[in-house]
Design a protein around this motif. Structure first.
Motif, mmCIF file in Angstrom:
data_model
loop_
_atom_site.group_PDB
_atom_site.id
_atom_site.type_symbol
_atom_site.label_atom_id
_atom_site.label_comp_id
_atom_site.label_asym_id
_atom_site.label_seq_id
_atom_site.Cartn_x
_atom_site.Cartn_y
_atom_site.Cartn_z
ATOM 1 N N VAL A 200 52.144 32.040 46.102
ATOM 2 C CA VAL A 200 51.282 30.878 46.309
ATOM 3 C C VAL A 200 50.699 30.422 44.970
ATOM 4 O O VAL A 200 50.593 31.208 44.025
ATOM 5 N N PRO A 201 50.313 29.150 44.857
ATOM 6 C CA PRO A 201 49.630 28.704 43.636
ATOM 7 C C PRO A 201 48.380 29.554 43.386
ATOM 8 O O PRO A 201 47.598 29.808 44.301
ATOM 9 N N THR A 202 48.233 29.991 42.142
ATOM 10 C CA THR A 202 47.155 30.934 41.812
ATOM 11 C C THR A 202 46.436 30.495 40.556
ATOM 12 O O THR A 202 47.068 30.112 39.561
ATOM 13 N N MET A 203 45.108 30.544 40.612
ATOM 14 C CA MET A 203 44.283 30.306 39.442
ATOM 15 C C MET A 203 43.595 31.609 39.061
ATOM 16 O O MET A 203 42.991 32.269 39.904
ATOM 17 N N VAL A 204 43.677 31.970 37.806
ATOM 18 C CA VAL A 204 43.048 33.181 37.283
ATOM 19 C C VAL A 204 41.933 32.736 36.327
ATOM 20 O O VAL A 204 42.180 31.961 35.399
ATOM 21 N N VAL A 205 40.715 33.220 36.560
ATOM 22 C CA VAL A 205 39.547 32.803 35.783
ATOM 23 C C VAL A 205 38.861 34.039 35.211
ATOM 24 O O VAL A 205 38.654 35.032 35.921
ATOM 25 N N VAL A 206 38.487 33.968 33.937
ATOM 26 C CA VAL A 206 37.781 35.088 33.317
ATOM 27 C C VAL A 206 36.778 34.557 32.292
ATOM 28 O O VAL A 206 37.037 33.551 31.624
ATOM 29 N N GLY A 207 35.644 35.219 32.189
ATOM 30 C CA GLY A 207 34.688 34.906 31.143
ATOM 31 C C GLY A 207 35.104 35.545 29.832
ATOM 32 O O GLY A 207 35.549 36.697 29.804
ATOM 33 N N ASP A 208 34.949 34.801 28.745
ATOM 34 C CA ASP A 208 35.325 35.327 27.430
ATOM 35 C C ASP A 208 34.552 36.592 27.057
ATOM 36 O O ASP A 208 35.022 37.395 26.247
ATOM 37 N N LEU A 252 37.368 25.010 39.773
ATOM 38 C CA LEU A 252 37.865 25.279 41.120
ATOM 39 C C LEU A 252 38.185 23.969 41.843
ATOM 40 O O LEU A 252 39.201 23.873 42.540
ATOM 41 N N GLY A 253 37.334 22.967 41.667
ATOM 42 C CA GLY A 253 37.591 21.681 42.296
ATOM 43 C C GLY A 253 38.887 21.047 41.826
ATOM 44 O O GLY A 253 39.671 20.502 42.624
ATOM 45 N N ASP A 254 39.161 21.121 40.540
ATOM 46 C CA ASP A 254 40.412 20.582 40.005
ATOM 47 C C ASP A 254 41.610 21.326 40.595
ATOM 48 O O ASP A 254 42.635 20.719 40.925
ATOM 49 N N PHE A 255 41.484 22.636 40.718
ATOM 50 C CA PHE A 255 42.565 23.435 41.299
ATOM 51 C C PHE A 255 42.808 23.017 42.748
ATOM 52 O O PHE A 255 43.957 22.864 43.179
ATOM 53 N N LEU A 256 41.735 22.838 43.520
ATOM 54 C CA LEU A 256 41.888 22.420 44.911
ATOM 55 C C LEU A 256 42.569 21.052 45.006
ATOM 56 O O LEU A 256 43.438 20.832 45.866
ATOM 57 N N MET A 257 42.193 20.134 44.129
ATOM 58 C CA MET A 257 42.814 18.800 44.150
ATOM 59 C C MET A 257 44.309 18.887 43.853
ATOM 60 O O MET A 257 45.109 18.139 44.415
ATOM 61 N N ARG A 258 44.697 19.815 42.972
ATOM 62 C CA ARG A 258 46.127 19.990 42.705
ATOM 63 C C ARG A 258 46.873 20.518 43.921
ATOM 64 O O ARG A 258 48.096 20.387 44.013
ATOM 65 N N GLN A 259 46.155 21.120 44.852
ATOM 66 C CA GLN A 259 46.767 21.588 46.105
ATOM 67 C C GLN A 259 46.673 20.529 47.203
ATOM 68 O O GLN A 259 46.971 20.797 48.371
#
Length: 278
Positions: A200-208, A252-259
């Motif tokens: 599935v489309p996946t977004m991975v997010v991490v703080g520097d 997260l909103g941008d990722f949702l819009m891409r879906q």
């Protein structure tokens, strides 16, 4: 003010707000559904937001006659889906919750529309929070002090004292026997050889500035999951959704819009310091 419904499903207390395509949020080790508090107003406006308190965490009961492992947490999430009538959802996991949702996606791929992994790893946690260190700290300090020591190391340099105090209060709710089982199971979980099976489309997010699950762990996830994108958030530690919520919410909103899903209600200028790694 968004209305929040509190629902008990087995040993899981769930906080539900809004209507629309479901977004299911799973928190991390000893944390709670309140770690997603900064997402409620933005995402409940156009989505059904489901924030799970895993058994033994936050508002949820912690009976001693059950297990607190990654595998049982996966089944707890499935029970939430079934009870709320959710066929498929965007599944969002923080830290240990990231391991839970990876395993859920591998076990129940048809139930996951897209995946978001925040401060997560494919195996255990970072070296700073390995099972031996955590179990020794629980033995030496007690579970509350041990959990709060981890929290003190979890935030980035810009986090306020009030935010850190909030987090310390939240993790104090998890009993020692729950923490011991959960960290041992998390340490044993290893999806490195199976990441390619997540389609599935996946977004991975991490703080520097994350030292609990360092950025190289997120790079491993993004390299291993075929349809994934990695984002680093500068000045954030292990909890970017709390530390820099506007930036996280825009991401997260941008990722949702891409879906093909509707956007949240947030400030359009929120991503000025966002870094994307492709």
């Amino acid at each position: 003010m968004t209305a929040i419904r509190t629902i008990t499903i087995g040993d899981t207390v769930v906080q539900v707000s809004g209507e629309g395509t479901p977004l299911v949020f799973v928190h991390g080790f000893t944390t709670t559904a309140e770690f997603w508090r900064e997402q409620v107003e933005a995402f409940s406006a156009r989505h059904q937001m489901v924030r799970i308190n895993l058994p033994g965490h936050g508002l949820s009961p912690g009976p001693e006659d059950r297990e607190y492992t990654i595998g049982t947490f996966v089944e707890d999430v499935l029970k939430v889906y079934q009870t709320l009538g959710i066929e498929s959802a965007v599944l969002i996991g923080l830290s240990m919750g990231g391991t839970v949702v990876q395993n859920f996606a591998l076990s129940y791929p048809d139930r996951v529309r897209a995946l978001v992994l925040v401060g997560a790893t494919p195996h255990g946690l970072g070296a700073d929070v390995n099972v031996d260190n955590v179990l020794k700290a629980i033995e030496d300090l007690g579970v509350v002090a041990a959990s709060q020591k981890v929290i003190e190391r979890s935030f980035g340099s810009r986090a306020s004292a009030a935010l850190i105090d909030f987090a310390k209060d939240e993790v104090a709710q998890t009993p020692a026997f729950v923490a011991r089982q959960a960290i041992a199971s998390l340490n044993a979980s290893d999806n490195r050889a199976r990441l390619g099976d997540i389609h599935v489309p996946t977004m991975v997010v991490v703080g520097d500035e994350d030292i609990i699950t360092p950025p190289n762990e997120s790079r491993t996830l993004a390299r291993g999951i075929p349809n994934s994108q990695l984002y680093n958030i500068p000045w954030a530690g292990h909890f970017p959704m709390l530390e820099l919520p506007d930036t996280f919410n825009r991401l997260l909103g941008d990722f949702l819009m891409r879906q093909g899903l509707p956007p949240p209600r947030i400030d359009a200028s929120a991503t000025s310091h966002l870094h994307q790694n492709v």
